[in-house]
Design a protein around this motif. Structure first.
Motif, PDB file in Angstrom:
ATOM      1  N   ALA A  71       0.857  -1.189   0.000  1.00 59.35           N
ATOM      2  CA  ALA A  71       0.000   0.000   0.000  1.00 59.35           C
ATOM      3  C   ALA A  71       0.893   1.239   0.000  1.00 59.35           C
ATOM      4  O   ALA A  71       1.913   1.276  -0.665  1.00 59.35           O
ATOM      5  N   THR A  72       0.526   2.271   0.769  1.00 55.84           N
ATOM      6  CA  THR A  72       1.301   3.512   0.781  1.00 55.84           C
ATOM      7  C   THR A  72       2.633   3.322   1.505  1.00 55.84           C
ATOM      8  O   THR A  72       2.692   2.733   2.584  1.00 55.84           O
ATOM      9  N   ASN A  73       3.710   3.847   0.915  1.00 57.41           N
ATOM     10  CA  ASN A  73       5.048   3.782   1.494  1.00 57.41           C
ATOM     11  C   ASN A  73       5.643   5.187   1.562  1.00 57.41           C
ATOM     12  O   ASN A  73       5.421   5.989   0.661  1.00 57.41           O
ATOM     13  N   GLU A  74       6.383   5.453   2.624  1.00 56.87           N
ATOM     14  CA  GLU A  74       7.034   6.756   2.793  1.00 56.87           C
ATOM     15  C   GLU A  74       8.483   6.581   3.243  1.00 56.87           C
ATOM     16  O   GLU A  74       8.881   7.059   4.311  1.00 56.87           O
ATOM     17  N   PRO A  75       9.320   5.903   2.459  1.00 55.68           N
ATOM     18  CA  PRO A  75      10.709   5.673   2.882  1.00 55.68           C
ATOM     19  C   PRO A  75      11.526   6.946   3.006  1.00 55.68           C
ATOM     20  O   PRO A  75      12.531   6.975   3.731  1.00 55.68           O
ATOM     21  N   GLY A  76      11.114   8.013   2.317  1.00 56.05           N
ATOM     22  CA  GLY A  76      11.865   9.260   2.378  1.00 56.05           C
ATOM     23  C   GLY A  76      11.794   9.949   3.721  1.00 56.05           C
ATOM     24  O   GLY A  76      12.690  10.739   4.066  1.00 56.05           O
ATOM     25  N   ASN A 108       2.615  -0.514   7.678  1.00 60.16           N
ATOM     26  CA  ASN A 108       1.165  -0.350   7.488  1.00 60.16           C
ATOM     27  C   ASN A 108       0.393  -1.404   8.279  1.00 60.16           C
ATOM     28  O   ASN A 108      -0.586  -1.970   7.803  1.00 60.16           O
ATOM     29  N   ASP A 109       0.824  -1.640   9.497  1.00 59.19           N
ATOM     30  CA  ASP A 109       0.281  -2.738  10.286  1.00 59.19           C
ATOM     31  C   ASP A 109       0.150  -2.299  11.746  1.00 59.19           C
ATOM     32  O   ASP A 109       1.025  -1.633  12.280  1.00 59.19           O
ATOM     33  N   TYR A 132       4.723   8.965   9.708  1.00 59.25           N
ATOM     34  CA  TYR A 132       3.503   8.565   8.998  1.00 59.25           C
ATOM     35  C   TYR A 132       3.060   7.214   9.533  1.00 59.25           C
ATOM     36  O   TYR A 132       3.833   6.259   9.548  1.00 59.25           O
ATOM     37  N   SER A 133       1.824   7.140   9.997  1.00 60.95           N
ATOM     38  CA  SER A 133       1.223   5.856  10.334  1.00 60.95           C
ATOM     39  C   SER A 133      -0.284   5.998  10.252  1.00 60.95           C
ATOM     40  O   SER A 133      -0.852   7.018  10.663  1.00 60.95           O
ATOM     41  N   LEU A 270      -6.056   7.864  -3.389  1.00 58.44           N
ATOM     42  CA  LEU A 270      -5.644   6.491  -3.115  1.00 58.44           C
ATOM     43  C   LEU A 270      -4.177   6.356  -2.734  1.00 58.44           C
ATOM     44  O   LEU A 270      -3.634   5.255  -2.746  1.00 58.44           O
ATOM     45  N   GLY A 271      -3.521   7.461  -2.426  1.00 53.40           N
ATOM     46  CA  GLY A 271      -2.121   7.368  -2.046  1.00 53.40           C
ATOM     47  C   GLY A 271      -1.278   6.779  -3.154  1.00 53.40           C
ATOM     48  O   GLY A 271      -1.438   7.112  -4.337  1.00 53.40           O
ATOM     49  N   ASP A 272      -0.401   5.847  -2.807  1.00 49.71           N
ATOM     50  CA  ASP A 272       0.491   5.240  -3.781  1.00 49.71           C
ATOM     51  C   ASP A 272      -0.254   4.483  -4.872  1.00 49.71           C
ATOM     52  O   ASP A 272       0.297   4.240  -5.946  1.00 49.71           O
TER      53      ASP A 272
END
Length: 453
Positions: A71-76, A108-109, A132-133, A270-272
């Protein structure tokens, strides 16, 4: 943009009369307990909010975000936090003390999010910064139990605007969608909203509708969609069917009258997975009359626009609401300096990424809070105290001056901690994301009229 739906059917919004009263009582009880223990100094055990220590030890903070999920990821965000720490420490630290940034993948859990929060408590973090969570029910109880402030979360859950330990730097999804709806009200026929079929996603139609109805438009047709799907042909077909059902005088899914001022509009949040939706949308739209598209930053950036066909793609002419000025604005120069000097070509850190931008602003808040302590103890309690005592935070024009009070103007709709409801309006012109209007648009009055009962 939002977390997976749980089996519970509990509403995101509590009844208006209960929601605010409960937060007031909880904050008052918490404040009273801390004050009592602080005055007695014995017999209370560890006082919440005294983590972090003082002297020459590093100041410990944490930044978390999902990475490597479907789903959505924010590694930055955690990557930038580490770069920021290197940059600050190279310049002597904060008030002469180094900062140590712990990072955590919340996957995302709910289980992982709670694990991140427990680690922050165990490692004596004085704040969780720029994170982000989607699982605030999992992490906030741990932070609140230890008195650890949550500074500059992404604004993806309602708890970020209700917890007395939360210090949001933007208006989250509520302000983005309210601002977008108000802008679309004057130019769109029937409007379809495609959003995640999740608990937090359930709140999004209310905010978009607040903007639409403020402009005299019918409510949008709500189209929930799986947040981790590999294609969205069914959702694209349904959204297009509503957006092209005739325009003038047509009934919306909510029973209101459509606005015949222009083409139908399809709004995606829908984000990513927005780029995945647009792949299905491009194939499906050929069988329907032309429509306009609109979205929010975080669901689209320049790379998504390019992948969708740039100027020849479905985003051309789209309105996009964001929290901050476009990335070319000179106000971002200090952030870009940090990236240039301390990121070491880390490709996860994109200055145009809204998550990276939010993390920069969150650490700006944290830095000013620590500096206001003038060399005194830096603990979760003293950082909270600085922010709660009316400290005014300036961000160089990236946001209005930030100042958190016990309850702000949007407490009436259950968001007592939402202090920045301003958004920017951008558009896609010749394939490039550019400013549609100068300055900020304040969505406070629009949100105050939102029906969240």
């Amino acid at each position: 943009m939002t977390g997976r739906r749980r089996t519970s059917t509990r509403s995101t919004f509590l009844p208006r009369s209960f929601r605010f009263t409960r937060s007031v009582r909880a904050a008052a009880l918490s404040a009273g307990a801390v004050a009592a223990c602080a005055s007695l100094a014995v017999g209370c055990g560890a006082v919440p909010g005294t983590t972090g220590g003082s002297g020459g030890d590093p100041i410990v903070v944490m930044t978390w975000a999902p990475e490597g999920t479907s789903a959505t990821n924010e590694p930055g965000m955690p990557a930038f936090a580490r770069a920021y720490a290197r940059w600050v420490n190279a310049a002597g630290g904060l008030n002469g003390r180094k900062i140590q940034v712990l990072t955590c993948n919340d996957h995302n859990d709910t289980v992982a999010a709670a694990k991140c929060a427990r680690r922050a408590v165990k490692e004596h973090a004085v704040a969780v910064v720029g994170s982000y969570s989607q699982h605030s029910d999992a992490f906030f109880p741990h932070l609140e139990g230890a008195g650890i402030p949550y500074i500059g979360g992404y604004g993806v859950t309602n708890a970020e605007f209700t917890s007395p330990l939360s210090y949001p730097v933007n208006g989250g999804q509520p302000s983005l969608l309210a601002g977008l709806g108000k802008e679309l009200a004057t130019s769109c026929g029937p409007v379809s909203l495609v959003r995640p079929d999740t608990i937090a996603g359930d709140a999004l139609p209310t905010m978009l509708d607040a903007g639409l109805t403020a402009g005299g438009h019918a409510e949008a047709a709500d189209q929930p969609a799986p947040e981790d799907a590999t294609e969205y042909a069914t959702q694209a077909e349904t959204a297009l069917a509503h957006a092209t059902d005739g325009g003038t005088g047509t009934k919306s899914a909510a029973g209101g009258q459509g606005n015949g001022a222009g083409k139908g509009c399809v709004v995606t949040a829908l984000g990513d997975r927005t780029s995945t939706f647009m792949d299905s949308f491009r194939r499906t739209r050929a069988d329907h009359p032309e429509v306009r598209t609109a979205t929010v930053l975080g669901s689209v950036d320049q790379s998504v626009i390019d992948a969708a066909g740039a100027g020849a793609g479905p985003f051309e002419g789209a309105y996009v609401t964001g929290w901050y000025p476009e990335v070319s604005d000179p106000a971002w120069a200090p952030m870009k300096k940090v990236i240039s000097e301390a990121a070491f070509s880390d490709t996860r850190i994109d200055p145009a990424d809204t998550g990276v931008q939010t993390t920069w602003i969150a650490y700006t808040v944290f830095r000013q809070a620590v500096e206001s302590l003038a060399g005194g103890d830096v603990t979760a309690g003293t950082v909270r105290g600085a922010l709660d005592d009316g400290l005014r935070i300036t961000t160089g024009g990236l946001t209005p001056t930030l100042r958190w009070q016990f309850s702000d103007r949007l407490a009436s709709i259950g968001f007592p901690r939402l202090v920045n409801a301003e958004v920017t309006l951008q558009t896609v012109r010749q394939g490039r994301l550019v400013a549609a209007k100068k300055g900020f648009v304040d969505t406070t009055k629009t949100l105050q009229k939102a029906d969240v009962s």
